[in-house]
Enzyme design. Structure first.
Site, PDB file in Angstrom:
ATOM      1  N   ASP A   1       0.842  -1.202   0.000  1.00 53.99           N
ATOM      2  CA  ASP A   1       0.000   0.000   0.000  1.00 53.99           C
ATOM      3  C   ASP A   1       0.874   1.247   0.000  1.00 53.99           C
ATOM      4  O   ASP A   1       0.563   2.238  -0.628  1.00 53.99           O
ATOM      5  CB  ASP A   1      -0.874   0.041   1.260  1.00 53.99           C
ATOM      6  CG  ASP A   1      -2.001  -0.946   1.158  1.00 53.99           C
ATOM      7  OD1 ASP A   1      -2.066  -1.641   0.125  1.00 53.99           O
ATOM      8  OD2 ASP A   1      -2.799  -1.021   2.103  1.00 53.99           O
TER       9      ASP A   1
ATOM     10  N   GLU B   1     -25.978 -18.518 -16.390  1.00 53.70           N
ATOM     11  CA  GLU B   1     -25.256 -17.505 -15.601  1.00 53.70           C
ATOM     12  C   GLU B   1     -26.071 -17.105 -14.377  1.00 53.70           C
ATOM     13  O   GLU B   1     -27.245 -17.431 -14.274  1.00 53.70           O
ATOM     14  CB  GLU B   1     -25.044 -16.228 -16.446  1.00 53.70           C
ATOM     15  CG  GLU B   1     -24.254 -16.459 -17.703  1.00 53.70           C
ATOM     16  CD  GLU B   1     -24.293 -15.250 -18.629  1.00 53.70           C
ATOM     17  OE1 GLU B   1     -24.670 -14.147 -18.185  1.00 53.70           O
ATOM     18  OE2 GLU B   1     -23.948 -15.423 -19.801  1.00 53.70           O
TER      19      GLU B   1
ATOM     20  N   LYS C   1     -28.196 -14.474 -12.259  1.00 53.74           N
ATOM     21  CA  LYS C   1     -28.974 -13.270 -12.546  1.00 53.74           C
ATOM     22  C   LYS C   1     -28.675 -12.286 -11.419  1.00 53.74           C
ATOM     23  O   LYS C   1     -29.176 -12.421 -10.303  1.00 53.74           O
ATOM     24  CB  LYS C   1     -30.467 -13.579 -12.640  1.00 53.74           C
ATOM     25  CG  LYS C   1     -31.279 -12.336 -12.934  1.00 53.74           C
ATOM     26  CD  LYS C   1     -32.620 -12.686 -13.546  1.00 53.74           C
ATOM     27  CE  LYS C   1     -33.630 -11.567 -13.481  1.00 53.74           C
ATOM     28  NZ  LYS C   1     -33.165 -10.225 -13.745  1.00 53.74           N
TER      29      LYS C   1
ATOM     30  N   ASP D   1     -28.735  -9.202  -9.082  1.00 53.85           N
ATOM     31  CA  ASP D   1     -29.855  -8.349  -8.702  1.00 53.85           C
ATOM     32  C   ASP D   1     -29.360  -6.928  -8.438  1.00 53.85           C
ATOM     33  O   ASP D   1     -29.211  -6.496  -7.307  1.00 53.85           O
ATOM     34  CB  ASP D   1     -30.526  -8.926  -7.454  1.00 53.85           C
ATOM     35  CG  ASP D   1     -31.938  -8.398  -7.302  1.00 53.85           C
ATOM     36  OD1 ASP D   1     -32.393  -7.668  -8.197  1.00 53.85           O
ATOM     37  OD2 ASP D   1     -32.572  -8.706  -6.284  1.00 53.85           O
TER      38      ASP D   1
ATOM     39  N   ARG E   1     -30.513   2.069 -18.026  1.00 57.73           N
ATOM     40  CA  ARG E   1     -31.442   1.486 -18.974  1.00 57.73           C
ATOM     41  C   ARG E   1     -32.504   2.496 -19.413  1.00 57.73           C
ATOM     42  O   ARG E   1     -32.896   2.539 -20.569  1.00 57.73           O
ATOM     43  CB  ARG E   1     -32.102   0.265 -18.327  1.00 57.73           C
ATOM     44  CG  ARG E   1     -33.047  -0.441 -19.221  1.00 57.73           C
ATOM     45  CD  ARG E   1     -33.377  -1.801 -18.649  1.00 57.73           C
ATOM     46  NE  ARG E   1     -34.237  -2.494 -19.575  1.00 57.73           N
ATOM     47  CZ  ARG E   1     -35.550  -2.359 -19.582  1.00 57.73           C
ATOM     48  NH1 ARG E   1     -36.124  -1.582 -18.722  1.00 57.73           N
ATOM     49  NH2 ARG E   1     -36.268  -3.008 -20.473  1.00 57.73           N
TER      50      ARG E   1
ATOM     51  N   TYR F   1     -21.980  -8.927 -18.732  1.00 61.44           N
ATOM     52  CA  TYR F   1     -22.455 -10.210 -19.258  1.00 61.44           C
ATOM     53  C   TYR F   1     -22.810 -10.193 -20.735  1.00 61.44           C
ATOM     54  O   TYR F   1     -23.221 -11.208 -21.275  1.00 61.44           O
ATOM     55  CB  TYR F   1     -23.653 -10.725 -18.450  1.00 61.44           C
ATOM     56  CG  TYR F   1     -24.669  -9.657 -18.056  1.00 61.44           C
ATOM     57  CD1 TYR F   1     -25.445  -9.025 -19.010  1.00 61.44           C
ATOM     58  CD2 TYR F   1     -24.831  -9.296 -16.724  1.00 61.44           C
ATOM     59  CE1 TYR F   1     -26.359  -8.053 -18.650  1.00 61.44           C
ATOM     60  CE2 TYR F   1     -25.750  -8.321 -16.359  1.00 61.44           C
ATOM     61  CZ  TYR F   1     -26.511  -7.694 -17.332  1.00 61.44           C
ATOM     62  OH  TYR F   1     -27.416  -6.740 -16.984  1.00 61.44           O
TER      63      TYR F   1
ATOM     64  N   LYS G   1     -29.017 -18.670 -21.530  1.00 57.27           N
ATOM     65  CA  LYS G   1     -28.914 -18.060 -22.859  1.00 57.27           C
ATOM     66  C   LYS G   1     -28.469 -19.114 -23.872  1.00 57.27           C
ATOM     67  O   LYS G   1     -27.624 -19.959 -23.531  1.00 57.27           O
ATOM     68  CB  LYS G   1     -27.852 -16.949 -22.857  1.00 57.27           C
ATOM     69  CG  LYS G   1     -28.133 -15.855 -21.860  1.00 57.27           C
ATOM     70  CD  LYS G   1     -26.966 -14.877 -21.751  1.00 57.27           C
ATOM     71  CE  LYS G   1     -27.297 -13.829 -20.702  1.00 57.27           C
ATOM     72  NZ  LYS G   1     -26.176 -12.941 -20.397  1.00 57.27           N
TER      73      LYS G   1
ATOM     74  N   LYS H   1     -36.259 -17.364 -12.014  1.00 60.38           N
ATOM     75  CA  LYS H   1     -36.099 -16.635 -10.760  1.00 60.38           C
ATOM     76  C   LYS H   1     -36.387 -17.526  -9.550  1.00 60.38           C
ATOM     77  O   LYS H   1     -37.276 -18.378  -9.602  1.00 60.38           O
ATOM     78  CB  LYS H   1     -37.048 -15.438 -10.748  1.00 60.38           C
ATOM     79  CG  LYS H   1     -36.740 -14.450 -11.874  1.00 60.38           C
ATOM     80  CD  LYS H   1     -36.600 -13.056 -11.360  1.00 60.38           C
ATOM     81  CE  LYS H   1     -37.791 -12.217 -11.627  1.00 60.38           C
ATOM     82  NZ  LYS H   1     -37.663 -10.841 -11.183  1.00 60.38           N
TER      83      LYS H   1
ATOM     84  N   CYS I   1     -40.158   8.673  24.784  1.00 58.51           N
ATOM     85  CA  CYS I   1     -39.142   7.616  24.698  1.00 58.51           C
ATOM     86  C   CYS I   1     -39.542   6.454  25.605  1.00 58.51           C
ATOM     87  O   CYS I   1     -39.875   6.673  26.779  1.00 58.51           O
ATOM     88  CB  CYS I   1     -37.794   8.188  25.109  1.00 58.51           C
ATOM     89  SG  CYS I   1     -36.558   6.914  25.380  1.00 58.51           S
TER      90      CYS I   1
ATOM     91  N   CYS J   1     -36.762   6.606  28.719  1.00 65.85           N
ATOM     92  CA  CYS J   1     -36.645   7.728  29.668  1.00 65.85           C
ATOM     93  C   CYS J   1     -37.882   8.629  29.683  1.00 65.85           C
ATOM     94  O   CYS J   1     -37.929   9.596  30.430  1.00 65.85           O
ATOM     95  CB  CYS J   1     -35.398   8.550  29.369  1.00 65.85           C
ATOM     96  SG  CYS J   1     -35.576   9.576  27.897  1.00 65.85           S
TER      97      CYS J   1
ATOM     98  N   CYS K   1     -35.275  10.137  20.483  1.00 67.72           N
ATOM     99  CA  CYS K   1     -35.320  10.548  21.878  1.00 67.72           C
ATOM    100  C   CYS K   1     -34.245  11.638  21.988  1.00 67.72           C
ATOM    101  O   CYS K   1     -33.091  11.393  21.662  1.00 67.72           O
ATOM    102  CB  CYS K   1     -34.973   9.368  22.785  1.00 67.72           C
ATOM    103  SG  CYS K   1     -34.445   9.899  24.417  1.00 67.72           S
TER     104      CYS K   1
ATOM    105  N   CYS L   1     -30.450   9.761  28.394  1.00 68.96           N
ATOM    106  CA  CYS L   1     -31.382   8.628  28.369  1.00 68.96           C
ATOM    107  C   CYS L   1     -30.637   7.322  28.631  1.00 68.96           C
ATOM    108  O   CYS L   1     -29.610   7.042  28.006  1.00 68.96           O
ATOM    109  CB  CYS L   1     -32.079   8.571  27.007  1.00 68.96           C
ATOM    110  SG  CYS L   1     -32.967   7.037  26.730  1.00 68.96           S
TER     111      CYS L   1
HETATM  112  S1  IVH Z   1     -28.592 -10.553 -20.276  1.00 68.50           S
HETATM  113  C1  IVH Z   1     -31.692  -8.823 -23.401  1.00 68.50           C
HETATM  114  N1  IVH Z   1     -27.477 -11.596 -18.192  1.00 68.50           N
HETATM  115  O1  IVH Z   1     -31.716  -8.797 -15.664  1.00 68.50           O
HETATM  116  C2  IVH Z   1     -31.290  -8.596 -22.014  1.00 68.50           C
HETATM  117  N2  IVH Z   1     -29.088  -9.877 -17.839  1.00 68.50           N
HETATM  118  O2  IVH Z   1     -34.586  -8.947 -15.998  1.00 68.50           O
HETATM  119  C3  IVH Z   1     -29.881  -9.017 -21.841  1.00 68.50           C
HETATM  120  N3  IVH Z   1     -29.412  -9.269 -15.473  1.00 68.50           N
HETATM  121  O3  IVH Z   1     -32.034  -6.012 -17.745  1.00 68.50           O
HETATM  122  C4  IVH Z   1     -29.564  -9.153 -20.431  1.00 68.50           C
HETATM  123  N4  IVH Z   1     -27.945 -10.687 -14.643  1.00 68.50           N
HETATM  124  O4  IVH Z   1     -30.239  -5.955 -15.908  1.00 68.50           O
HETATM  125  C5  IVH Z   1     -28.357 -10.699 -18.623  1.00 68.50           C
HETATM  126  N5  IVH Z   1     -26.342 -12.607 -16.427  1.00 68.50           N
HETATM  127  C6  IVH Z   1     -27.234 -11.694 -16.866  1.00 68.50           C
HETATM  128  C7  IVH Z   1     -27.946 -10.853 -15.995  1.00 68.50           C
HETATM  129  C8  IVH Z   1     -28.875  -9.958 -16.514  1.00 68.50           C
HETATM  130  C9  IVH Z   1     -28.822  -9.726 -14.376  1.00 68.50           C
HETATM  131  C10 IVH Z   1     -30.462  -8.224 -15.491  1.00 68.50           C
HETATM  132  C11 IVH Z   1     -30.320  -7.186 -16.561  1.00 68.50           C
HETATM  133  C12 IVH Z   1     -31.602  -7.252 -17.336  1.00 68.50           C
HETATM  134  C13 IVH Z   1     -32.521  -7.857 -16.325  1.00 68.50           C
HETATM  135  C14 IVH Z   1     -33.698  -8.508 -16.969  1.00 68.50           C
END
Ligand code: IVH
Length: 673
Positions: free
Chosen positions: A38, A118, A120, A122, A141, A230, A295, A319, A413, A416, A431, A436
């Protein structure tokens, strides 16, 4: 340091240093394996900043110094996506996932198709455009066609490459990914917001989206956002499959999912196995996912399949439903925090949920109680998502007892009885009484807690007794405790008295950063405390600190600087620190490296059985370096039990107590995360 500033003179030397620093950032942030110390890094960075001050026209846009924009606050410009940002079709059903596979086979008229599975993520979607290998702009988006230009904020994210690497850099490319917050960062952010009287974010996704939209990029930088990529929306690179896309993105310097979180599957069974594997892994991941994305692997086949207007035909999200349980609200209690914030808590009829017994759930604030319209006696659905903290999802109105009344925050409170205050613009109700008892207990407990002075055996119950019996009324009184005083505590015998006194004794030589944490200065968390400790000559220096000096520290903004300076100017606070020193507390200046925001940070871990790849000492060191605490005995307070081969009785006990169990492999992954 100034000597080093002399070492670069020419533009070429400057470019070389920028490239070298980009490489160091990559090793540090992406691979978690720094190549230099560092100290060396700081020296080089200093050299770079000095040189750039002398030659502002040579500053490269991808220089690591350009991550935080100094620009003034501004609104967002809207831009059109080169390729529209679509969303994904999604399902919660295994059957529908099977239908998706059948549909793809039929449309392509094939017997077999490979899929790429892959995580998903969040978070919130982002589109990054690179021109000649340099980040040009980043768009949210938006409505799918037009998004907000959040480039300045995106540039503050360390994992976002400002300049691409590798030999195959296209002229223009648009990369798609997800901006997210780790769970640890999310919880730290919410804890801070609650203390400050701000509304907490409902989930990491909202927190990430909200942070991206902050107008001040210096504020956004503090949120510690992350990126995972992705997809490529547009480029001219030679790739045939989605798996190759991920590889290619990695080569260009983009963060992509770890290989163990991506899998090729040739049929629904293999897809399903992946879904199951990830579902089990979900609670162990340091970030939230809400399912998997499947995919078609072959990019040409993806093109053939095309889209149905809003969603592509080549992909489908499966999901995960969050685990749910239904139980009764026996009471709604109100907790007083150390800064006086009142927090309503649902006291639940204990119920089993995703491996543990749940009997309480925070309701955050009065607004949340109102939003849920939750009442004492209600039946509620509680759920656990990817996160380990349960929340009340909704009330079962059909089961509401007729005589129930809506719940209101108390006007005084609960500890107190001082009249509560509701400051304008704040969600929190407080409070206002600094004396307190409730606040005092929380303050003292916080001072003694693991994240601060780490005084073992000084739990909330003990602190409560000490305060109620008048043995401790301010934090410095802890160091005046002796055998006689402790003998007055319920259940305290020779051994427990000795244990507590020994822990108090040990804490006298605590690291300065933990001492600062323990003071409970508003807006000063782990990280700021470390920063202060690293920049102080000694405690005296801290007592004299000015706002100006604080603002010079990278990572301290105006508001925090004011809160810190005010804190140390306050006569009561100075007196408390003086007493602590007088009673023999001698905080030490140590430069140690703790990974902040790691899954182990602030957690209690216990080891059992023998690990194949680590000795006990090694495993303990790795945990401690990541901010965790290793204990020999298992209790309800243990967060994780790491299980090697031939585990002892702790394994059974942990299962009974519902403690999260980690295999050696899971432990390794968390260590490396
Ligand atoms: S592919 C045509 N891959 O999920 C859309 N999306 O519910 C191509 N997301 O808008 C997206 N992980 O924000 C893709 N491994 C992943 C993802 C992913 C999360 C999100 C993305 C998308 C939303 C759709």
């Amino acid at each position: 340091m100034s000597e080093r500033a002399q070492q670069i003179h020419t533009q070429q030397e400057y470019i070389k240093l920028v490239d070298e620093m980009v490489e160091h950032d990559k090793h540090y942030y992406d691979e978690c394996k720094p190549l230099i110390s560092d100290f060396e890094y700081d020296q080089k960075m200093h050299e770079l900043i000095c040189f750039e001050k002398q030659h502002p026209d040579w500053i490269l846009p991808y220089s690591p110094t350009q991550r935080v924009s100094e620009g003034a606050t501004k609104g967002f410009v809207q831009r059109t996506h080169l390729v529209p940002m679509q969303s994904l079709g999604n399902t919660y059903s295994e059957n529908e996932l099977g239908d998706f596979v059948k549909r793809v086979l039929k449309l392509l008229d094939r017997k077999e198709v490979d899929f790429c599975c892959e995580l998903k993520m969040d978070g919130t979607a982002i589109s990054l455009t690179y021109k000649k290998g340099q980040l040009s702009h980043a768009l949210t988006r938006g409505n799918g066609q037009v998004g907000d230009d959040v480039t300045e904020n995106i540039k503050t994210i360390k994992s976002v490459p400002l300049k691409l690497t590798g030999n195959n850099i296209p002229d223009v490319m648009e990369v798609r990914g997800e901006i997210f917050l780790s769970l640890a960062t999310f919880h730290a952010l919410n804890a801070q917001r609650e203390e400050e009287g701000l509304e907490p974010f409902a989930n990491p996704r909202n927190a990430a989206a909200g942070s991206l939209k902050l107008l001040d990029s210096r504020e956004a930088a503090k949120r510690k956002l992350n990126l995972v990529c992705y997809a490529i929306a547009q480029d001219q690179s030679p790739r045939d499959t989605q798996l190759e896309t991920l590889e290619y993105l990695r080569d260009l310097g983009f963060p992509v999912s770890k290989p163990e979180h991506v899998s090729k599957a040739s049929n629904i069974n293999e897809i399903w196995n992946f879904a199951q594997k990830i579902h089990h892994l979900r609670e162990l991941l340091p970030f939230e996912i809400d399912g998997i994305v499947v995919k078609v692997n072959d990019l040409r086949a993806q093109d053939i399949l095309g889209t149905t207007g809003k969603t592509p035909r080549f992909a489908m999200a499966y999901k995960f439903e969050s685990e749910k349980a239904i139980t009764r609200v026996n009471d709604i209690s109100v907790q007083v925090g150390r800064t006086g914030v009142l927090t309503p808590v649902a006291e639940l009829e204990p119920v089993h949920l995703a491996g543990s017994m749940i009997s309480r759930a925070t309701l955050h604030n009065a607004d949340e109680v109102k939003r849920l319209d939750i009442r004492i006696g209600d039946w509620v659905v509680i759920e656990k998502g990817g996160d380990v903290i349960p929340k009340v999802a909704r009330v079962e109105f059909s089961k509401r007892p007729i005589e129930s009344k809506s719940w209101k925050m108390p006007t005084s409170c609960p500890v107190c009885q001082a009249a509560v205050v509701h400051r304008e613009g704040e969600v929190a109700i407080r409070c206002p009484n600094p004396k307190c008892l409730g606040q005092r207990v929380r303050k003292i407990f916080y001072f003694a807690s693991k994240q601060a002075m780490d005084i073992e055996h000084m739990g909330e119950r003990v602190v409560e007794q000490l305060v109620k019996k008048g043995l401790v009324s301010r934090i410095s009184d802890i160091y005046l405790l002796d055998e006689n005083k402790l003998a007055a505590l319920e259940g305290f015998k020779e051994k427990s008295i000795r244990n507590l006194l020994e822990s108090i004794e040990r804490s006298r030589n605590c690291p300065l950063s933990r001492f600062i944490m323990g003071l409970g200065i508003k807006s000063v968390g782990n990280e700021t405390a470390e920063l202060l400790a690293d920049n102080m000559r000694d405690l005296d220096h801290l007592l004299q600190i000015t706002e100006k000096e604080l603002l010079e520290m990278d990572g301290i903004g105006e508001k925090t600087a004011r809160l810190i300076a005010d804190y140390f100017r306050d006569a009561d606070h100075r007196e408390e620190i003086r007493l602590l020193l007088q009673h023999g507390v001698t905080p030490q200046r140590v430069k140690k490296k703790i990974v902040i925001g790691h899954a182990f940070s602030g957690k209690a871990l216990v080891l059992t059985g023998s690990l194949e790849n680590y000795t006990r000492d090694e495993a303990s060191r790795l945990i401690k370096e990541r901010g965790g605490h290793v204990s020999d005995s298992l209790s309800k307070k243990t967060d994780y039990l790491i299980v090697g081969s031939d585990p002892g009785s702790k394994f059974d006990k942990a299962q009974k107590l519902g403690i999260q169990i980690l295999s050696e492999d899971q432990f390794r992954r968390l260590v490396e995360s």
